[in-house]
Design an enzyme around this catalytic site. Structure first.
Site, PDB file in Angstrom:
ATOM      1  N   VAL A  84      10.316 -43.187 -19.112  1.00  0.00           N
ATOM      2  CA  VAL A  84      10.528 -42.793 -20.492  1.00  0.00           C
ATOM      3  C   VAL A  84      10.546 -41.272 -20.639  1.00  0.00           C
ATOM      4  O   VAL A  84       9.758 -40.554 -20.000  1.00  0.00           O
ATOM      5  CB  VAL A  84       9.456 -43.407 -21.412  1.00  0.00           C
ATOM      6  N   CYS A 179       7.751 -39.486 -18.063  1.00  0.00           N
ATOM      7  CA  CYS A 179       8.307 -39.774 -16.738  1.00  0.00           C
ATOM      8  C   CYS A 179       7.420 -40.729 -15.949  1.00  0.00           C
ATOM      9  O   CYS A 179       7.449 -40.738 -14.714  1.00  0.00           O
ATOM     10  CB  CYS A 179       8.568 -38.489 -15.966  1.00  0.00           C
TER      11      CYS A 179
END
Length: 264
Positions: A84, A179
């Protein structure tokens, strides 16, 4: 076939643009570059949005749907790897649509060059301790991550790309595990008493892209000129080569279509 020497690349600056509109431009540009058009680089900013990988995995979104709504965060799947990622108006996003058939079919080198362009600006122009983190993608200043990378590749043509935090609010990063890891995130302006001008940083990154990838950018008719009207927030930026004292940061349901908000 690798092409030697400086290559032409089209530059589009979309300004502040909706994520889905930028995705449409990317898709059209990928098709053009695949058919032999010059490389292309899209620079832009987005309204607040989260993107997740091509598998639409939301496991690293920490906020509840109601909190996402409160923050004004939409969530979209992206045809890329990674985890994400947050995008917002306080970032500069660079989408390199590069044909690696002409630049060398080496994704590792390509990622290194993306990082290198940003590192050279932050380290050489702004005097920050910019570096890579072993085993991870992106750029750090000291222990803080300031740039994230998430890529897609189709027939050796790259898309998606790099997000550089200029003045992003931390509350948006608190809604996710950036991340997919517990990293400390910062923005460039966290290291300066006076805010830097995003357009100035953007132009310097473009200079380094040309240097590192051996490209020459020409404005694309659909985008703004490289040094055109400043639609970016104001603020100063030191002249080329002027170093500044580095400081710590202040206050230191899945859907098939990828163009639908997952939590709408």
């Amino acid at each position: 076939m690798i092409v030697h020497g400086v290559q032409e690349a089209r530059l589009s600056d979309l300004g502040l643009v909706d994520y889905l509109e930028a995705l449409r431009v990317q898709q059209e540009t990928v098709a053009e570059v695949t058919q032999g058009a010059p490389h292309a680089l899209i620079a832009c900013r987005h309204p607040h949005v989260l993107t997740v990988n091509r598998r639409c995995q939301t496991r690293n979104i920490l906020a509840s749907p109601s909190r996402l709504l409160e923050l004004g965060l939409s969530v979209y799947c992206a045809h890329r790897g990674g985890e994400v990622t947050y995008h917002g108006p306080g970032q500069i996003v660079f989408y390199p649509i590069f044909d690696l058939n002409r630049l060398g079919r080496d994704l590792g080198t390509f990622v290194w060059k993306l990082e290198e362009a940003v590192i050279r600006v932050l380290r050489d122009d702004l005097g920050l301790n910019a570096r890579r983190m072993e085993g991870q993608r992106g750029v750090w200043v000291g222990p803080y991550k300031v740039a994230s990378i998430g890529l897609g590749v189709k027939r050796w043509v790259t898309f998606h790309g790099l997000a550089l935090n200029i003045s992003s609010e931390k509350k948006y990063f608190e809604a996710i595990r950036p991340c997919g890891s517990d990293v400390a995130v910062a923005s460039i302006n966290d290291f300066f008493d006076e805010p830097l001008r995003p357009q100035g940083i953007r132009d310097r990154v473009l200079d380094k892209f040309e240097e590192v990838f051996e490209l020459r950018f020409t404005p694309h008719p659909e985008g703004h000129a490289r040094h055109g009207v400043d639609e970016w927030p104001s603020g100063g930026i030191p002249p080329h080569g002027e170093k500044t004292e580095e400081k710590g940061p202040r206050g230191s349901t899945r859907r098939e279509a990828h163009d639908q908000n997952l939590f709408a």
